[in-house]
Design an enzyme around this catalytic site. Structure first.
Site, PDB file in Angstrom:
ATOM      1  N   LYS A 241      -2.899   8.994 -18.579  1.00  0.00           N
ATOM      2  CA  LYS A 241      -3.730   8.447 -19.659  1.00  0.00           C
ATOM      3  C   LYS A 241      -3.512   6.951 -19.859  1.00  0.00           C
ATOM      4  CE  LYS A 241      -0.621   9.761 -23.453  1.00  0.00           C
ATOM      5  NZ  LYS A 241      -0.393   8.679 -24.365  1.00  0.00           N
ATOM      6  N   THR A 242      -2.267   6.464 -19.701  1.00  0.00           N
ATOM      7  CA  THR A 242      -2.023   5.027 -19.879  1.00  0.00           C
ATOM      8  C   THR A 242      -2.768   4.229 -18.820  1.00  0.00           C
ATOM      9  OG1 THR A 242       0.167   5.510 -20.793  1.00  0.00           O
ATOM     10  CG2 THR A 242      -0.256   3.251 -20.085  1.00  0.00           C
TER      11      THR A 242
ATOM     12  N   ASP B 269      -4.547   5.810 -29.007  1.00  0.00           N
ATOM     13  CA  ASP B 269      -3.768   6.729 -28.179  1.00  0.00           C
ATOM     14  C   ASP B 269      -3.089   7.769 -29.077  1.00  0.00           C
ATOM     15  OD1 ASP B 269      -2.577   7.838 -25.988  1.00  0.00           O
ATOM     16  OD2 ASP B 269      -1.032   6.301 -25.779  1.00  0.00           O
ATOM     17  N   GLU B 270      -2.720   8.910 -28.505  1.00  0.00           N
ATOM     18  CA  GLU B 270      -2.033   9.980 -29.234  1.00  0.00           C
ATOM     19  C   GLU B 270      -2.774  10.335 -30.529  1.00  0.00           C
ATOM     20  OE1 GLU B 270       0.169  11.477 -27.715  1.00  0.00           O
ATOM     21  OE2 GLU B 270       1.429  10.143 -26.523  1.00  0.00           O
TER      22      GLU B 270
ATOM     23  N   GLN C 119       0.000  18.804 -27.546  1.00  0.00           N
ATOM     24  CA  GLN C 119       1.214  18.005 -27.747  1.00  0.00           C
ATOM     25  C   GLN C 119       1.327  17.471 -29.173  1.00  0.00           C
ATOM     26  OE1 GLN C 119       2.698  15.555 -24.297  1.00  0.00           O
ATOM     27  NE2 GLN C 119       0.591  15.774 -23.594  1.00  0.00           N
TER      28      GLN C 119
ATOM     29  N   ARG D  12       8.179  17.302 -19.768  1.00  0.00           N
ATOM     30  CA  ARG D  12       8.910  16.040 -19.575  1.00  0.00           C
ATOM     31  C   ARG D  12       9.460  15.965 -18.148  1.00  0.00           C
ATOM     32  NH1 ARG D  12       6.232  13.586 -22.059  1.00  0.00           N
ATOM     33  NH2 ARG D  12       5.127  15.558 -22.297  1.00  0.00           N
TER      34      ARG D  12
END
Length: 653
Positions: free
Chosen positions: A32-33, A227-228, A258, A598
């Site tokens: 996504k980044t 974002d998020e 998430q 992770r």
């Protein structure tokens, strides 16, 4: 191959979308980044000025990474090789840093100056205790932390004190909170300070009370990226909606699976209702994972599909199948910790860098026995959560600078007036803070005058010298350096080393003008988070809560304490983690999903049959998350020399 050609089909759709609302559902490790970065670059290539682009994320680490990626692309892309590329930049920040920026530019509206103080959690706790004393409410009867949490949650829900009173009525506990809150606000006003929640709440207030100011920012930032988005609370949602209202060129990126911060006000409704808020929205799913093995993703998919409040998606990868997930049933927490430390040591011996190993736990108390095991095995480790900027000596130095730049910063003056000791008593301090300095006896006034001469010298230095030089000057002029050298204990030497590290850190602000540099340093210090302790990338195994691991990734991940009541977590007092609607149960499952994803190469999961909690031994059963793991994805781990309890061992009282 160009950067745009390296994107998969879904990423390309997101990057090439320009005008109108866009919702990107981005799974863990789905790039996504990179997608947001390339989208920003694409907008600039179409003629959008970099300064018209806003990107907001949740952590300083994520913001820093995005800034670095965008800047690298702006400077390396030949299509962007024009003078404006090197002078204009998109505005990339966290929500709180955005709030600071907007409030500083409009500080006079709030009766503040641009150097207003920002209370961190400890400052707020102190002020709450002071407010309780002034209100005559016993801190033993009402927990100051709980009071502060209630106020913080209310502010996150965009409630002012007046609105809180109106909506909670005359119920007993809210009435107590309201009385304390009123005095708390008076303390903030007197000290010309804002707390963390005010940075967002006051921004909304400015926008709503001053439409002309809001329109200025709407015209400034015509293209917005959040974002998020699944982690936004009500006040963050309002900031986003208000800025985007005019042009509606808003791109939000998030993953419902998430969302793990409902306890601090985040609500899934913001991302679930995005298409209601913006009926013309385009929705794109990023499901290809570039991080983890197929085994890890299959386990994560099977776990999370049990949740109801989510948007259907299934992560996939072209990576290798990878190792099965290791499961270890320990006799007790010491056995579990020793197993984890030994496995970590084995990986390090085989050539794995310690920084690529993470130990995750649900509750902070679990770290103690883990630390003991790592010390025993002589493995270098780092516990995430000890914030550099919260160390006493670091806060003292920064308080000297804030007090020097702002004489109204009473909390800073209170903090450092006797650092090092100057023999200034409580009565004298009270008179200083209440503006009665001239009424002090001659001897006391001499001490106070010298203290203020120190502040004057620091102020002149801060406004004319580089930030790194200012830090060195403060340590010397304040007497802190001399006091620590005289004491010369191991602890004092460590404190002096931390201050030297602060001076080293300040070098990165030396490229600004002195005033801009020192103000940016103070702001960044106030907004620092747990993850900022990893900036130095120390070559050590990382120990942290699952919450703190969000946004990070490692080759090898150990998820410890997978026992019913611990993970999934049971609330204190025996209350079940799950509500009648099951939403808390779903959040625990999302938290486990975050822990799994992770890892790049291998996941270990462990539980203890017996664990000592609050001084009492309790017998545990394995977590439902372990029981949900299918045999085709797992393998039982053995610990040489220790009793093997096995996954199917169940303990009864």
């Amino acid at each position: 191959m160009s950067q745009e050609n390296s994107l998969n089909t879904a990423q390309q759709r997101a990057v090439f979308h320009k005008d109108g609302p866009l919702l990107i559902i981005a799974g863990a490790g789905a790039g996504k980044t990179k997608t947001i970065t390339e989208r920003i670059i694409r907008l600039i290539k179409t003629g959008i000025a970099p300064s018209e682009i806003l990107a907001v994320t949740f952590t300083n680490k994520a913001a820093k990474e995005m800034v670095e990626r965008v800047n690298h692309r702006l400077e390396s892309d030949t299509e962007l090789n024009r003078p404006s590329s090197f002078t204009e930049r998109p505005f990339v920040s966290t929500f709180h840093a955005l709030g600071v920026h907007i409030i500083k530019e409009n500080a006079h509206i709030l009766g503040l100056n641009k150097r207003f103080a920002i209370f961190d959690r400890n400052d707020s706790k102190r002020a709450i205790k002071q407010a309780m004393e002034e209100t005559g409410i016993d801190p033993k009867q009402f927990d100051p932390n709980k009071i502060l949490g209630t106020i913080s949650r209310a502010k996150g829900n965009s409630q002012t004190l007046a609105l809180y009173k109106e909506e909670t009525g005359r119920d007993f506990y809210p009435t107590i909170v309201s009385r304390i809150w009123e005095n708390y606000e008076a303390i903030l006003t007197k000290e010309k300070a804002l707390d963390f929640d005010d940075l967002l709440l006051k921004t909304v207030w400015i926008f709503k009370k001053h439409p002309d100011i809001l329109e200025r920012y709407q015209n400034l930032w015509r293209y917005i990226h959040i974002d998020e988005y699944q982690d936004t609370n009500q006040v963050q949602y309002q900031i986003t909606r208000l800025i985007a209202a005019k042009y509606k060129n808003i791109c939000v990126v998030g993953d419902i699976d998430q969302m793990i911060y409902s306890w601090r006000g985040a609500t899934l409704d913001n991302i679930l209702n995005f298409e209601k808020d913006y009926p013309d929205a385009i929705v794109i799913l990023l499901e290809q994972n570039y991080r983890s093995t197929k085994t890890i993703l299959e386990a994560a998919n099977r776990i999370i599909e049990k949740n109801v409040r989510r948007r259907e998606k299934k992560l996939f990868t072209q990576n290798a199948d990878g190792d099965p997930i290791g499961i270890y049933g320990a006799y007790d927490e010491a056995d579990e910790a020793d197993f984890i430390a030994q496995k970590a040591a084995d990986h390090i011996a085989s050539g794995v860098s310690p920084r690529e190993i993470a130990i995750l736990y649900r509750a902070n108390f679990q770290s103690r026995v883990l630390e003991e095991a790592f010390l025993h095995h002589k493995i270098n480790y780092q516990v995430l959560g000890t914030r550099f900027f919260e160390r006493k000596e670091v806060k003292d130095v920064l308080s000297y600078i804030r007090a020097a730049l702002d004489a109204d910063s009473l909390s800073d003056i209170r903090r450092i007036i006797n650092v090092p000791p100057r023999g200034i008593g409580k009565v004298t301090l009270a008179k200083i803070l209440s503006g009665q300095r001239d009424s002090l006896p001659h001897a006391s006034r001499q001490k106070i005058d010298e203290f203020y001469r120190i502040l004057d010298d620091i102020r002149q230095h801060a406004l004319s010298k580089l930030p790194s030089e200012t830090i060195k000057f403060v340590v010397q002029r304040s007497g802190i350096e001399e006091a620590l050298k005289k004491a010369s204990s191991e602890e004092d030497i460590e404190r002096l080393e931390n201050i030297k590290e602060l001076a080293s850190l300040a070098v990165r602000y030396d490229s600004f003008t002195p005033e801009e540099g020192i103000e940016q340093l103070l702001t960044d210090a106030a907004l620092a988070s747990d993850q900022d302790t990893l900036v130095k990338n120390e070559d050590a195994v990382k120990l942290m809560t699952v919450h703190a691991s969000k946004g990070l990734e490692f080759d090898y991940v150990f998820i410890s304490g997978l026992e019913e009541g611990l993970f999934p977590h049971e609330r204190l007092g025996g209350e079940s983690a799950g509500k009648s609607d099951g939403h808390d149960d779903e959040e625990e499952r999302r938290l486990f999903y975050v822990a799994l994803t992770r890892a790049r190469k291998k996941v270990y999961m462990s539980y203890a049959g017996i664990r000592t909690v609050f001084g009492s031994k309790q017998v545990n059963v394995p977590s439902e998350f372990i029981m949900d793991m299918d045999d085709d994805l797992t393998i039982l781990e053995e610990h040489q020399g220790k009793k093997k309890t096995g996954i199917k061992t169940i303990y009864f009282d």
